[in-house]
Motif scaffolding. Structure first.
Motif, PDB file in Angstrom:
ATOM      1  N   LEU A 142      -8.460  79.623  17.742  1.00 39.13           N
ATOM      2  CA  LEU A 142      -8.138  79.401  16.320  1.00 39.13           C
ATOM      3  C   LEU A 142      -7.311  78.140  16.038  1.00 39.13           C
ATOM      4  O   LEU A 142      -7.633  77.399  15.100  1.00 39.13           O
ATOM      5  CB  LEU A 142      -7.440  80.621  15.730  1.00 39.13           C
ATOM      6  N   PRO A 143      -6.247  77.855  16.810  1.00 38.48           N
ATOM      7  CA  PRO A 143      -5.456  76.655  16.450  1.00 38.48           C
ATOM      8  C   PRO A 143      -6.282  75.370  16.367  1.00 38.48           C
ATOM      9  O   PRO A 143      -6.191  74.651  15.365  1.00 38.48           O
ATOM     10  CB  PRO A 143      -4.385  76.599  17.543  1.00 38.48           C
ATOM     11  N   ARG A 165      -4.225  73.861   5.543  1.00 38.46           N
ATOM     12  CA  ARG A 165      -3.194  73.815   6.573  1.00 38.46           C
ATOM     13  C   ARG A 165      -2.255  75.035   6.455  1.00 38.46           C
ATOM     14  O   ARG A 165      -1.930  75.687   7.444  1.00 38.46           O
ATOM     15  CB  ARG A 165      -2.372  72.529   6.451  1.00 38.46           C
ATOM     16  N   TYR A 166      -1.874  75.339   5.202  1.00 46.33           N
ATOM     17  CA  TYR A 166      -0.971  76.455   4.960  1.00 46.33           C
ATOM     18  C   TYR A 166      -1.618  77.766   5.401  1.00 46.33           C
ATOM     19  O   TYR A 166      -1.001  78.570   6.115  1.00 46.33           O
ATOM     20  CB  TYR A 166      -0.633  76.487   3.461  1.00 46.33           C
ATOM     21  N   ILE A 167      -2.858  77.955   4.995  1.00 40.56           N
ATOM     22  CA  ILE A 167      -3.561  79.185   5.384  1.00 40.56           C
ATOM     23  C   ILE A 167      -3.725  79.220   6.906  1.00 40.56           C
ATOM     24  O   ILE A 167      -3.581  80.266   7.534  1.00 40.56           O
ATOM     25  CB  ILE A 167      -4.928  79.282   4.660  1.00 40.56           C
ATOM     26  N   GLY A 168      -4.004  78.054   7.480  1.00 39.55           N
ATOM     27  CA  GLY A 168      -4.146  77.966   8.935  1.00 39.55           C
ATOM     28  C   GLY A 168      -2.875  78.377   9.650  1.00 39.55           C
ATOM     29  O   GLY A 168      -2.912  79.086  10.657  1.00 39.55           O
ATOM     30  N   ARG A 169      -1.728  77.972   9.113  1.00 41.99           N
ATOM     31  CA  ARG A 169      -0.457  78.343   9.759  1.00 41.99           C
ATOM     32  C   ARG A 169      -0.192  79.837   9.629  1.00 41.99           C
ATOM     33  O   ARG A 169       0.379  80.463  10.518  1.00 41.99           O
ATOM     34  CB  ARG A 169       0.699  77.545   9.150  1.00 41.99           C
ATOM     35  N   LEU A 170      -0.603  80.402   8.505  1.00 43.37           N
ATOM     36  CA  LEU A 170      -0.456  81.848   8.334  1.00 43.37           C
ATOM     37  C   LEU A 170      -1.336  82.599   9.339  1.00 43.37           C
ATOM     38  O   LEU A 170      -0.943  83.635   9.869  1.00 43.37           O
ATOM     39  CB  LEU A 170      -0.871  82.257   6.905  1.00 43.37           C
ATOM     40  N   LEU A 171      -2.516  82.036   9.575  1.00 42.47           N
ATOM     41  CA  LEU A 171      -3.457  82.702  10.480  1.00 42.47           C
ATOM     42  C   LEU A 171      -3.081  82.515  11.947  1.00 42.47           C
ATOM     43  O   LEU A 171      -3.447  83.331  12.790  1.00 42.47           O
ATOM     44  CB  LEU A 171      -4.877  82.146  10.258  1.00 42.47           C
ATOM     45  N   THR A 172      -2.399  81.439  12.243  1.00 44.20           N
ATOM     46  CA  THR A 172      -2.070  81.133  13.647  1.00 44.20           C
ATOM     47  C   THR A 172      -0.581  80.859  13.805  1.00 44.20           C
ATOM     48  O   THR A 172      -0.172  79.732  14.108  1.00 44.20           O
ATOM     49  CB  THR A 172      -2.868  79.906  14.129  1.00 44.20           C
ATOM     50  N   ALA A 218       0.635  79.021  16.909  1.00 44.36           N
ATOM     51  CA  ALA A 218       0.243  77.645  17.217  1.00 44.36           C
ATOM     52  C   ALA A 218       1.401  76.692  16.972  1.00 44.36           C
ATOM     53  O   ALA A 218       2.185  76.889  16.038  1.00 44.36           O
ATOM     54  CB  ALA A 218      -0.940  77.242  16.343  1.00 44.36           C
ATOM     55  N   PRO A 219       1.544  75.643  17.799  1.00 45.65           N
ATOM     56  CA  PRO A 219       2.610  74.660  17.544  1.00 45.65           C
ATOM     57  C   PRO A 219       2.313  73.883  16.264  1.00 45.65           C
ATOM     58  O   PRO A 219       1.152  73.634  15.942  1.00 45.65           O
ATOM     59  CB  PRO A 219       2.536  73.741  18.770  1.00 45.65           C
ATOM     60  N   ASP A 220       3.380  73.496  15.577  1.00 43.57           N
ATOM     61  CA  ASP A 220       3.196  72.690  14.368  1.00 43.57           C
ATOM     62  C   ASP A 220       2.839  71.274  14.774  1.00 43.57           C
ATOM     63  O   ASP A 220       3.395  70.728  15.712  1.00 43.57           O
ATOM     64  CB  ASP A 220       4.490  72.699  13.546  1.00 43.57           C
TER      65      ASP A 220
END
Lengths: 305, 383
Positions: A219-220, A286-293, A296-298
């Motif tokens: 996913l990341p 990007r925001y949704i991606g961070r919520l999903l993963t 994952a490192p920023d």
């Protein structure tokens, strides 16, 4: 900035340095801790502030130069309207409600196309990444289709789906599909063999392998692909609307129609709105991606929060 | 050191802001408003062979014979020095470009000491380059972009026409009809209408004429802008109820049940041709006249009548255009016409204003049309 001081190292017994002609004395490097070491939190905040200031200042300076160039008549304002004029025109269009229908029309095409393409690309990417036979069957064909310029497919989609919204949505979906498919397949293939072996040892079935190993591990990088695809989706829909907008609307139609009628202000308004929509869309992804993963490192960079 | 760098950056920002503050000029001040370049034509002399090389622009009769000179006239008047001129067109293989391309191939422009560089470029892009003086002439039409450029003060003008359709040609509006329905019974109100170009094109003028005969206005019709093949396919598969079909696309609908021809370009009235920009309108008028002279001479020598009656010439034309003989032969010859009728730009602007692609008020004809180049080339005072 930390200071560095180099001093000749004296002999352990405190004797004087070697006389002239003798081999050079061993040097000792002394480095005092800098602000980053003494107060890491403050240093990180300072760095972040600098990044934000640079992020704002660089485009601001360019815009100011553009404004200046127009006001000093170094460039022709009729062809390159001043940023101030563009902002005023854009604001007026927003207030008058003239801009919203075009923004809405573009979003109605981009969002469903992006979701469809992402989902399809992810599923196919998972399958081709995890099943060698599926990969052998699909990869050559998809590789060949990947290099076809997607805009060249628009006339075909118009023939297949008619003159409505569907061809535009499908065009976006196809564009996004390939990016996500490649990213997903590569991510799945990059999952270390040890992860799979561990899952196998624990008796994971195929579904559990996907659920606990392949999907979280892939996913990341897929989220990174989604961000790339979001930009491509906006890019392709704008070009497509410029070629054949079903209801003579959308930001692409606004830009190309403005160009056709020599309305350069409206054209630049359209371009800027597209840029804003593109940035917002990408940031949303990007925001949704961070919520999903959350694991994952920023990737914002050193100053990232 | 870091502090010094930040201070430097702040200084740049401050300097920019200060410069801006000191130059409080509205960005609109560049717009000079529509202005007409003074017509500084050289004295007009009668030109041998061109006794019938002029018709009254106000003669709007559909049966008017176009102006013609004798073959190989007007005679060349070479420029003192070889001069390069850059001309663009949206396509290079269209039949209406025949006089320009054959003129280049036959050396008619070279006789004037002109070196014509012909480039393909969409007219919507080229109009900006023309206005800026980066190209010299544009083969297009008085379209919405050109009108708006003129309204913003750019000196761009329509300087000569190109052709009108042969009465036998059925280039124009075609519609789907139900069984037993005649062309007169077609009602286009609310119809979906496909065309290669949208509301910004001069083609809206003839389209409006047809719509008005079929119970519709431009605003009553849903226009779909498609590529040439897409237009025909949309009409065929029911995607639209009517379409503007070009040469030779309309041939595939001729005598086909369920389709009727409703009308096309007005007879005897060219709606396109050559646009000049500031380079030829202001700086090098004699070059503009030489270009017009060469083009008119080519028309009179090769395109004066039914030029496609001669198969050898059609073959030669196809070769020069990079087209196919069968495509050229499928449709009648164009009625080449370098003159511009009175009122064409008024009617076009009316459509553009109704279609909301040009803001009212309309420009007067003298802001958009300059007949002096072809007048001078054929030796007419233009009055």
């Amino acid at each position: 900035m930390s200071d560095q001081v180099t001093t000749p190292k004296t002999a352990e017994n405190g004797a004087a340095p070697a006389a002239e002609g003798a081999p050079p004395a061993e040097m000792l490097l002394v480095r005092r801790p800098g602000s980053a070491e003494l107060d890491p939190g403050k240093a990180r905040a300072r760095r972040r502030t600098l990044e934000i200031v640079l992020g704002i200042a660089v485009p601001l300076v360019l815009i100011l130069w553009w404004q200046l160039a127009v006001q000093q008549k170094w460039i022709d304002a009729r062809i390159y309207p001043a940023p101030q004029t563009i902002l005023e025109d854009g604001w007026q269009r927003l207030v008058d409600g003239k801009l919203w229908p075009d923004i809405w029309a573009t979003l109605k095409r981009v969002v469903p196309g992006f979701l469809l393409g992402s989902l399809a690309g992810y599923v196919v990417g998972l399958l081709t990444g995890s099943m060698p036979l599926v990969r052998a069957a699909l990869e050559p064909m998809l590789d060949a289709l990947y290099v076809v310029p997607k805009l060249a497919l628009l006339p075909i989609f118009l023939l297949i789906f008619g003159l409505g919204e569907t061809p535009q949505i499908v065009l976006v979906a196809v564009t996004v599909f390939f990016l996500i498919w490649i990213q997903t397949m590569a991510a799945v293939l990059a999952v270390p063999e040890g992860y799979r072996e561990a899952a196998t040892v624990f008796g994971a079935n195929r579904w559990q392998m996907y659920r606990h190993i392949l999907i979280p591990a892939s996913l990341p990088p897929v989220v990174v692909g989604l961000r790339l695809a979001s930009g491509m989706a906006v890019l392709v829909i704008v070009a497509s609307e410029g070629l054949a907008s079903p209801n003579n609307d959308g930001l692409g139609y606004l830009i190309f129609n403005a160009k056709n009628i020599f309305d350069n202000r409206a054209m630049y308004v359209g371009i800027i709105v597209v840029a804003i929509v593109g940035v917002l869309f990408s940031e949303l992804v990007r925001y949704i991606g961070r919520l999903l993963t959350p694991w994952a490192p920023d990737r914002r960079g050193p100053g990232g929060a | 050191m870091a502090r010094r760098r930040r201070a430097g950056m702040a200084s740049v920002l401050l300097a920019c802001t200060a410069l801006l503050a000191t130059s409080c000029v509205s960005s609109d001040d560049n717009a000079e408003g529509a202005k007409s370049a003074p017509s500084q034509t050289t004295p007009v002399q009668a030109v041998a062979g061109c006794e019938k090389g002029w018709t009254d622009p106000s003669d709007l009769s559909p049966t008017r014979a176009p102006a013609r000179c004798a073959p190989n006239t007007p005679a060349a008047k070479p420029l003192a020095a070889k001069t390069k001129i850059v001309v663009t067109a949206g396509t290079l293989s269209a039949e209406y470009l025949g006089p320009l391309r054959l003129g280049i191939a036959k050396g008619e422009f070279a006789k004037e000491n002109l070196d014509v560089e012909l480039k393909q470029m969409p007219s919507t892009d080229a109009i900006t380059l023309l206005a800026k003086g980066e190209i010299d002439a544009l083969y297009s039409a008085p379209e919405a972009g050109m009108v708006n450029a003129a309204k913003q003060g750019f000196n761009v003008k329509w300087v000569f026409g190109n052709y009108s359709s042969d009465p036998k040609s059925k280039t124009g509006v075609w519609a789907k009809v139900k069984e037993g329905q005649t062309a007169e019974q077609v009602d286009l109100k609310g119809a979906r209408f496909a065309s290669l170009v949208g509301k910004t094109s001069i083609i809206m003028y003839p389209i409006e004429r047809v719509l008005s005969k079929h119970n519709a206005k431009v605003t009553d019709v849903d226009f779909k802008q498609l590529d040439a093949q897409g237009v025909a396919q949309a009409l065929e598969n029911g995607g639209v109820e009517a379409a503007w079909l070009l040469d030779p696309v309309w041939k595939q609908f001729e005598n086909k049940p369920g389709y009727v021809f409703l009308g096309g370009q007005p007879a005897g009235e060219p709606i396109g041709g050559m646009l000049y920009g500031p380079n030829l309108l202001e700086k090098n008028r004699e070059v503009g006249t030489a270009f017009a002279r060469a083009l008119i001479r080519t028309v009179n020598t090769y395109f004066a009548g039914d030029y496609k009656a001669d198969p050898a010439f059609t073959q030669e034309l196809a070769t020069v255009l990079g087209s196919k003989v069968e495509l050229l032969s499928a449709v009648p010859s164009l009625v080449t016409d370098w003159e511009i009728r009175t009122g064409t730009t008024d009617k076009a602007q009316k459509m553009f204003i109704e279609g909301k692609v040009v803001e009212a008020p309309a420009l007067t004809e003298d802001k958009l049309v300059d007949r002096s180049f072809y007048s001078e080339a054929v030796g007419h005072t233009g009055k």
